[in-house]
Design an enzyme around this catalytic site. Structure first.
Site, PDB file in Angstrom:
ATOM      1  N   GLU A 107       0.839  -1.208   0.000  1.00 48.39           N
ATOM      2  CA  GLU A 107       0.000   0.000   0.000  1.00 48.39           C
ATOM      3  C   GLU A 107       0.868   1.250   0.000  1.00 48.39           C
ATOM      4  O   GLU A 107       0.588   2.213  -0.728  1.00 48.39           O
ATOM      5  CB  GLU A 107      -0.935   0.000   1.216  1.00 48.39           C
ATOM      6  CG  GLU A 107      -1.891   1.161   1.247  1.00 48.39           C
ATOM      7  CD  GLU A 107      -2.887   1.142   0.110  1.00 48.39           C
ATOM      8  OE1 GLU A 107      -2.966   2.149  -0.626  1.00 48.39           O
ATOM      9  OE2 GLU A 107      -3.596   0.128  -0.056  1.00 48.39           O
ATOM     10  N   GLU A 149       1.882   6.596  -6.967  1.00 50.38           N
ATOM     11  CA  GLU A 149       0.882   7.609  -7.314  1.00 50.38           C
ATOM     12  C   GLU A 149       1.449   9.021  -7.184  1.00 50.38           C
ATOM     13  O   GLU A 149       1.193   9.887  -8.037  1.00 50.38           O
ATOM     14  CB  GLU A 149      -0.354   7.458  -6.427  1.00 50.38           C
ATOM     15  CG  GLU A 149      -1.173   6.231  -6.755  1.00 50.38           C
ATOM     16  CD  GLU A 149      -2.391   6.067  -5.868  1.00 50.38           C
ATOM     17  OE1 GLU A 149      -2.534   6.835  -4.886  1.00 50.38           O
ATOM     18  OE2 GLU A 149      -3.193   5.166  -6.145  1.00 50.38           O
TER      19      GLU A 149
END
Length: 122
Positions: free
Chosen positions: A66, A73
């Site tokens: 994660e 991102e």
């Protein structure tokens, strides 16, 4: 020139990364919260220590992927502020990695639950 290695500085950067994830990433916050609940549950489940270790490892793997997805991102947003198909694909690939680890983690817990139920019925 690359700066010299410093265990203290590198540890500080790692803690800052975890803190950033907790402050700014809702998915990471949710997974940490569920992970705390899972870890507390593991204290009470009648499982061998090695099996508890496997379940904890899958949790840490999920959290690590994660954070890597969040890093991907952010880099994509930095280098490609406007929409670009490759930027979208990079983000989608990162999300796919998180999804695979999450499914594996949940399947591992499902198998564990089924094994515990089977042991109780025996």
């Amino acid at each position: 020139m690359k700066p010299g290695y410093s265990l203290f500085k590198n540890g500080k950067y790692a803690v800052e990364g975890l803190w950033t994830g907790l402050k700014q990433e809702s998915s990471f916050k949710l997974e940490v919260g569920l992970g705390v609940a899972e870890a507390l549950l593991l204290l009470f489940l009648p499982l061998p220590l090695h099996w508890k270790g496997i379940l904890l490892f899958s949790l840490f793997l999920l959290l690590a992927v994660e954070l890597l997805n969040s890093a991907i991102e952010r880099v994509v947003d930095l280098v490609s502020p406007q929409f670009h198909q490759l930027a979208k694909e990079a983000k989608d690939l990162g999300a796919g990695a998180v999804f695979l680890i999450l499914v594996g983690h949940l399947l591992l817990w499902l198998v564990t639950a089924l094994e515990l139920i089977n042991d109780l019925e025996s």
